[in-house]
Design an enzyme around this catalytic site. Structure first.
Site, mmCIF file in Angstrom:
data_model
loop_
_atom_site.group_PDB
_atom_site.id
_atom_site.type_symbol
_atom_site.label_atom_id
_atom_site.label_comp_id
_atom_site.label_asym_id
_atom_site.label_seq_id
_atom_site.Cartn_x
_atom_site.Cartn_y
_atom_site.Cartn_z
ATOM 1 N N ASP A 16 -55.074 56.464 25.070
ATOM 2 C CA ASP A 16 -54.645 57.107 23.829
ATOM 3 C C ASP A 16 -54.876 58.613 23.955
ATOM 4 O O ASP A 16 -55.877 59.068 24.492
ATOM 5 C CB ASP A 16 -55.427 56.541 22.638
ATOM 6 N N ASN A 56 -52.361 48.014 14.290
ATOM 7 C CA ASN A 56 -51.996 48.510 12.964
ATOM 8 C C ASN A 56 -50.541 48.167 12.690
ATOM 9 O O ASN A 56 -49.676 48.361 13.556
ATOM 10 C CB ASN A 56 -52.207 50.027 12.896
ATOM 11 N N VAL A 105 -46.996 54.924 14.926
ATOM 12 C CA VAL A 105 -45.933 54.836 15.935
ATOM 13 C C VAL A 105 -45.285 53.460 15.816
ATOM 14 O O VAL A 105 -45.957 52.430 15.983
ATOM 15 C CB VAL A 105 -46.487 55.059 17.353
ATOM 16 N N HIS A 129 -48.063 48.348 19.448
ATOM 17 C CA HIS A 129 -49.086 48.729 20.418
ATOM 18 C C HIS A 129 -50.413 48.136 20.005
ATOM 19 O O HIS A 129 -50.728 48.043 18.828
ATOM 20 C CB HIS A 129 -49.192 50.254 20.547
ATOM 21 N N MET A 130 -51.168 47.752 21.000
ATOM 22 C CA MET A 130 -52.484 47.159 20.805
ATOM 23 C C MET A 130 -53.529 48.180 21.229
ATOM 24 O O MET A 130 -53.520 48.637 22.374
ATOM 25 C CB MET A 130 -52.564 45.903 21.678
ATOM 26 N N HIS A 131 -54.371 48.588 20.297
ATOM 27 C CA HIS A 131 -55.481 49.474 20.644
ATOM 28 C C HIS A 131 -56.606 48.641 21.262
ATOM 29 O O HIS A 131 -56.948 47.571 20.742
ATOM 30 C CB HIS A 131 -56.052 50.148 19.395
HETATM 31 P P1 AMP Z 1 -51.150 53.751 15.122
HETATM 32 O O1 AMP Z 1 -51.759 54.443 13.943
HETATM 33 O O2 AMP Z 1 -51.748 52.402 15.357
HETATM 34 O O3 AMP Z 1 -49.641 53.727 15.052
HETATM 35 O O4 AMP Z 1 -51.606 54.602 16.373
HETATM 36 C C1 AMP Z 1 -50.758 55.373 17.169
HETATM 37 C C2 AMP Z 1 -51.612 55.893 18.302
HETATM 38 O O5 AMP Z 1 -50.769 56.462 19.270
HETATM 39 C C3 AMP Z 1 -52.614 56.968 17.874
HETATM 40 O O6 AMP Z 1 -53.939 56.542 18.203
HETATM 41 C C4 AMP Z 1 -52.182 58.190 18.685
HETATM 42 O O7 AMP Z 1 -53.269 58.982 19.106
HETATM 43 C C5 AMP Z 1 -51.448 57.548 19.842
HETATM 44 N N1 AMP Z 1 -50.440 58.385 20.492
HETATM 45 C C6 AMP Z 1 -49.430 59.043 19.913
HETATM 46 N N2 AMP Z 1 -48.686 59.692 20.831
HETATM 47 C C7 AMP Z 1 -49.247 59.398 22.027
HETATM 48 C C8 AMP Z 1 -48.941 59.751 23.377
HETATM 49 N N3 AMP Z 1 -47.904 60.565 23.682
HETATM 50 N N4 AMP Z 1 -49.739 59.285 24.361
HETATM 51 C C9 AMP Z 1 -50.775 58.494 24.067
HETATM 52 N N5 AMP Z 1 -51.121 58.106 22.826
HETATM 53 C C10 AMP Z 1 -50.370 58.565 21.821
#
Ligand code: AMP
Ligand code: ZN
Length: 125
Positions: free
Chosen positions: A36, A92, A101, A105-107
């Site tokens: 991230d 999320n 985003v 995606h899985m954190h």
């Molecule tokens: P969410 O709130 O679950 O949609 O989280 C989106 C995540 O994507 C956030 O933790 C951001 O820091 C991460 N993010 C956004 N753009 C990028 C990128 N270009 N490379 C890596 N992580 C990203």
């Protein structure tokens, strides 16, 4: 943006296509894992399906293989990244879930220190 449709301006599709850089830690034909860009913990990875799926609301049978792989990889990826003593998975979803985003995606979030309670009691801004 619906499940399965590639999105030209989706940032995670662009990472999947190699159009913008990411610190990748794993990739295969179904999934990609990368760091991230704004880590919220010492270990903070994102794991995405290659195929564009906007959110878990758009997911279905077509995602079974990739989503299964994402979970099945989590322990190995967490351990390799330095989180050998526990981690947390977060996906999320939608407005209430504070999804930013819209490509599933899985954190993977990990220590070394404990991450604290699952939800903050503080109201989000
Ligand atoms: P969410 O709130 O679950 O949609 O989280 C989106 C995540 O994507 C956030 O933790 C951001 O820091 C991460 N993010 C956004 N753009 C990028 C990128 N270009 N490379 C890596 N992580 C990203
Ligand atoms: Zn996408």
């Amino acid at each position: 943006m619906s499940g399965g449709q590639p999105a030209a301006d989706c940032i995670f599709c662009r990472i999947a296509r190699g159009e913008i850089p990411a610190r990748k830690v794993y990739e295969d034909e179904d999934v990609i894992a990368f760091n991230d860009i704004q880590p919220q913990a010492p270990v903070h990875l994102l794991v995405i399906p290659r195929q564009h799926v906007a959110s878990l609301y758009e997911a279905g049978a077509a995602q079974h293989a990739a989503f299964g792989k994402m979970l099945a990889l989590a322990g190995t990826l967490a351990r390799q990244a330095g989180a050998a003593d526990g981690f947390r998975i977060i996906v999320n979803t939608g407005r209430v879930g504070h999804q930013e985003v819209y490509h599933v995606h899985m954190h993977i979030l990990g220590g070394p220190d404990p991450l604290g309670p699952m939800l903050s009691r503080r109201k989000p801004a």
